[in-house]
Design an enzyme around this catalytic site. Sequence first.
Site, PDB file in Angstrom:
ATOM      1  N   ASN A  63     116.614 -26.344 -40.779  1.00 57.87           N
ATOM      2  CA  ASN A  63     116.903 -26.688 -42.175  1.00 57.87           C
ATOM      3  C   ASN A  63     116.261 -25.729 -43.172  1.00 57.87           C
ATOM      4  OD1 ASN A  63     114.332 -27.618 -41.635  1.00 57.87           O
ATOM      5  ND2 ASN A  63     114.520 -29.461 -42.874  1.00 57.87           N
ATOM      6  N   CYS A  64     115.592 -24.692 -42.701  1.00 50.15           N
ATOM      7  CA  CYS A  64     114.964 -23.691 -43.565  1.00 50.15           C
ATOM      8  C   CYS A  64     116.044 -22.762 -44.132  1.00 50.15           C
ATOM      9  CB  CYS A  64     113.947 -22.890 -42.753  1.00 50.15           C
ATOM     10  SG  CYS A  64     113.304 -21.438 -43.587  1.00 50.15           S
ATOM     11  N   ASP A  65     116.048 -22.582 -45.451  1.00 48.46           N
ATOM     12  CA  ASP A  65     117.057 -21.729 -46.085  1.00 48.46           C
ATOM     13  C   ASP A  65     116.993 -20.287 -45.599  1.00 48.46           C
ATOM     14  OD1 ASP A  65     118.110 -23.822 -47.551  1.00 48.46           O
ATOM     15  OD2 ASP A  65     116.916 -23.402 -49.333  1.00 48.46           O
TER      16      ASP A  65
END
Length: 114
Positions: free
Chosen positions: A9-11
């Site tokens: 979920n890390c951009d």
Amino acid sequence: MVRIYGIPNCDTIKKARQWLSDNEIDYEFHDYKKAGIDETMLKPWIKSLGWEALLNKRSTSWRQLDEQIKSNLSEKTAIEVMLQTPSIIKRPLLDDGENLYLGFKAEQYSLIFS
């Protein structure tokens, strides 16, 4: 085989994975949350990059860390923190089979894979 380490979920991970896919580079994604991390993985990273570089001091995980731990950080305690909370490791960590790279910049990846 190219391997990229991080959390899904890390951009920045999303951007790095998109860049690799767009440039048709086969890679394996290692999800810290699902697959975890152990000392046998972490030690070579520290030897290559240094424990200070691996710690993401801009992360939510860092901000939530006890002040006592932050103020008395050493390689030993940093390893303990990274093993307990892998999301505190700067991401992505890219392993191209020969070298390790931290973070993502399209220009850097272009040079790595040119």
